[in-house]
Each structure stands twice: as C-alpha cells, then as structure tokens.
Motif scaffolding. Structure first.
Motif, PDB file in Angstrom:
ATOM      1  N   TYR A  10     -32.810 -52.015   6.602  1.00  0.00           N
ATOM      2  CA  TYR A  10     -33.446 -52.164   7.913  1.00  0.00           C
ATOM      3  C   TYR A  10     -34.968 -52.021   7.842  1.00  0.00           C
ATOM      4  N   GLY A  12     -38.792 -52.492   7.619  1.00  0.00           N
ATOM      5  CA  GLY A  12     -39.688 -53.600   7.916  1.00  0.00           C
ATOM      6  C   GLY A  12     -39.211 -54.567   8.969  1.00  0.00           C
ATOM      7  N   SER A  13     -38.069 -54.305   9.579  1.00  0.00           N
ATOM      8  CA  SER A  13     -37.502 -55.280  10.524  1.00  0.00           C
ATOM      9  C   SER A  13     -38.347 -55.448  11.778  1.00  0.00           C
ATOM     10  N   ARG A  16     -42.484 -58.449  11.724  1.00  0.00           N
ATOM     11  CA  ARG A  16     -42.768 -59.820  12.157  1.00  0.00           C
ATOM     12  C   ARG A  16     -42.721 -59.970  13.684  1.00  0.00           C
ATOM     13  N   SER A  22     -40.001 -49.798  12.258  1.00  0.00           N
ATOM     14  CA  SER A  22     -38.578 -50.114  12.332  1.00  0.00           C
ATOM     15  C   SER A  22     -37.742 -48.959  12.858  1.00  0.00           C
ATOM     16  N   ASN A  29     -33.332 -56.665   7.924  1.00  0.00           N
ATOM     17  CA  ASN A  29     -34.530 -57.430   7.604  1.00  0.00           C
ATOM     18  C   ASN A  29     -34.167 -58.529   6.601  1.00  0.00           C
ATOM     19  N   GLU A  31     -35.926 -60.319   4.835  1.00  0.00           N
ATOM     20  CA  GLU A  31     -36.843 -60.386   3.702  1.00  0.00           C
ATOM     21  C   GLU A  31     -36.557 -59.329   2.643  1.00  0.00           C
ATOM     22  N   ILE A  32     -35.644 -58.407   2.929  1.00  0.00           N
ATOM     23  CA  ILE A  32     -35.332 -57.341   1.964  1.00  0.00           C
ATOM     24  C   ILE A  32     -34.784 -57.889   0.648  1.00  0.00           C
ATOM     25  N   ALA A 122     -41.557 -52.277   1.416  1.00  0.00           N
ATOM     26  CA  ALA A 122     -40.785 -53.188   2.260  1.00  0.00           C
ATOM     27  C   ALA A 122     -40.892 -52.812   3.724  1.00  0.00           C
ATOM     28  N   VAL A 124     -43.291 -51.472   7.280  1.00  0.00           N
ATOM     29  CA  VAL A 124     -44.386 -52.029   8.075  1.00  0.00           C
ATOM     30  C   VAL A 124     -45.706 -51.348   7.738  1.00  0.00           C
ATOM     31  N   GLN A 286     -47.779 -57.340   9.611  1.00  0.00           N
ATOM     32  CA  GLN A 286     -46.757 -58.274   9.146  1.00  0.00           C
ATOM     33  C   GLN A 286     -46.515 -59.443  10.091  1.00  0.00           C
TER      34      GLN A 286
END
Length: 351
Positions: A10, A12-13, A16, A22, A29, A31-32, A122, A124, A286
């Motif tokens: 989860y 960095g979710s 964007r 997060s 996420n 992108e993980i 990974a 924010v 991000q």
C-alpha cells in the motif's frame, strides 16, 4: 548471509492522487511491483526470508532463493509488518530490507532493534535516513553489505502527521535512531529544514519579473520557496501542494496526476530540491508522474532554492519511477538563489 525482506503493497498509493501520503488509504499501489523488481535485479544471490503473499513471497518466488515465513498476508496492516520483523529476528537474519515509506520504516525500526535495516523507496515522503536513493541503489547497497564493503551507520527514522500534512502544516517527529548501511552516495540523508531569510523574496521577484510568461503553463511544486512566488501573486497556496498557474492566475490548486496529464501547450516545472536530500522529483511530489515528465525536458525545469540549502547539497537526485526518465533529467542545473543569481549543481551519478 540471511536477508529479511518485506513489502508494504500500500506504500505510496496516495502520491499520484495528491493525498501526500498513504496513511489510512487502502489502495494497492500498482507501481510497487516495478520498484520491487528493480531492487531484486541488483540484489545479491543470498537466502531471503519473506512473509507470505504480496508482503514478499509473490515477488521472490521465481527470482531468488527464499524461505517462507509463517507471517504475512495480502491484505496486510501495520501489525503484520511488526509480526514479520519479529519472526525475521527469531530466524537470525543479518539485515532487514523493506519496500515502503516512512511509516513502514517506523514499523520496521520499532522491532528491529540493533539489526541494520535498509529501505527500498516506494512511499510518498521518505524523510528518514534509512532509504537508498533508488530501488537499484538499494540492491547495490545490499550487495556491497554482503561483500563486507558497506558500513553500518546510524540514521534517523522520521515520520509526519499526514492529516496535518494534508492541511499544509508540517509536523515531523523523530521516532527512532536505527542502524542502516551506507556506501558512497547510495543512501539518502535525512531531510533537513531551513529557516529562510528575505532571499526567497528576491528569488520570487526575479522569477515573476524576468522569467514568467503569460502564454506558458507553470506547474508549481511544493515547498516554501516556490509557494512564495504564488503568495506574491496574491494567491493562497498550500505550501505542500502542486498548483497550476497560467497568465499569473491559478488554474487549479492541489493538482493530481490526472489533472497534470490533461494539460496542453507549453509546460514548465518550478521546483525546489529537498533540504539535505537533494531530491527534485520523487519525494513529496509524486503527482509528477511519468506521463507528465515525458512531455518536458531538462530545459523546462526551473529550480529555485535558498543559497544555504543548495550549498549543503552534494548533488541533485531524481526518482521519477522510470530509470530512463531519471537518466533524461541527469546533468548540470542552474539553481536560482537570488535576483539574477545562480548556483550550478549536477545530479548524482546513477547507480
């Protein structure tokens, strides 16, 4: 050598979508996996002790030798991280690596004790000093540690109150001083804060009088130096947000990735590097995702900073989410530090 390895799926979710963190967001996420595989591509061939499912097993099962722990589940929480780290300690790992942000670092450090820990970035924010500069750097650092070349050092584990952060108030706390590993510039320093003098006014007036054009759309990044430009225009920005300005008027406050992707015409990014770390892109902004960054070049980045902050940086860092974009933005930049005053500084070598 036995390496503990866990993933916060989860982490960095909220980046964007412009939520500046997060915490409390139960969105995986997407992108993980890419960041995990970038790390594993450089990580050494040793035994990895991993939790089940998306907390580790899913990523290493076809790539590394591993032992599966009893802990771990796909719908993981902070408690699952604590349990996994405790199990790693009981199994006798030599180091714990993790994929996540400051919140994950805080959880890992709480249980790790004197064991060295290493973060694969990974999240924010990532203000803590236990993160490698990029996923590839984390893999290289771990390899150097296995080879006996990386040294164990002390580093701060910091975290922000994200509810206050989203309101524009910066409340950071020191939670732990942990052991981590370091070699050359592969480890990111802790974020530093600076007290700004009247020099940021001279930066702002120079930008408004000599640089800003009415037919260009400006993506204004977070940070006090950038936000001072907006304040002098009579705007009321949140100093942690990304705002869109054209013709000296606000198009949108607190823009997210989707907002930025929809922009047309000539774009310029106005950014300030993070104190102590030197990150221009990839920490706290991000919203500037790959599709936006592919539309601009190095010449479209306008960097502003107090002289005191930039003079303490060894280099500038980019963690865009795509190694090819990191390479695209490498080079030497002229940073505006006063009225028609610049300091030249280069990006770090990409490892």
């Amino acid at each position: 050598m036995r390496v503990g390895f866990l993933v916060n799926p989860y982490a960095g979710s909220g980046g964007r979508i412009g939520l500046k963190g997060s915490d409390g967001i139960r969105l995986l996420n997407p992108e993980i996996p890419g960041r995990v595989y970038r790390f594993l591509s450089r990580a050494p061939d040793v035994e990895y002790l991993v939790p089940r499912g998306k907390m580790g097993e899913e990523y290493v099962k076809l790539r590394k030798r591993y032992t599966l722990l009893n802990s771990g589940r796909d719908d993981s929480t902070r408690q699952d991280t604590l349990i996994a780290v405790e199990e790693m300690k009981e199994k006798g790992v030599d180091i714990i690596t993790f994929v996540g942000g400051d919140g994950t670092a805080r959880d890992v450090a709480e249980v790790a004790g004197s064991l060295p820990i290493l973060g694969v970035p990974a999240g924010v924010k990532m203000h803590s000093g236990v993160f490698a500069t990029t996923p590839e750097s984390a893999g290289t650092l771990l390899t150097l540690f296995v080879q006996g070349k990386a040294r164990v050092v002390k580093a701060e584990v910091l975290d922000l109150d994200e509810e206050e952060y989203r309101k524009g108030r910066y409340v950071v706390k020191l939670f732990h001083v942990a052991n981590t590993i370091s070699f050359a510039n592969l480890l990111t320093p802790s974020k530093e804060e600076y007290n700004y003098s009247d020099e940021i006014d001279s930066i702002a007036y120079f930008f408004l009088e000599k640089i800003m054009k009415d037919d260009v759309t400006y993506i204004m990044g977070p940070g006090a130096t950038v936000k001072r430009i907006e304040q002098i225009l009579g705007l009321s920005p949140n100093f942690l947000s990304i705002d869109i300005i054209k013709g000296k008027k606000v198009v949108k406050y607190n823009a997210n990735y989707e907002d930025l992707k929809s922009l047309t015409g000539e774009l310029k990014l106005v950014l300030t590097p993070i104190g102590g770390q030197g990150f221009v892109i990839g920490r706290g902004n991000q919203e500037l995702g790959p599709e936006v960054l592919r539309r601009v070049g190095r010449e479209d980045l306008i960097l502003v900073s107090s002289r005191a902050k930039v003079n303490k940086l060894d280099c500038l860092r980019f963690d865009t989410g795509e190694p090819s974009l990191d390479l695209k933005f490498s080079g030497v930049y002229r940073v505006i530090v006063g009225y028609d005053e610049y300091v030249a500084i280069s990006t770090c070598s990409i490892t």
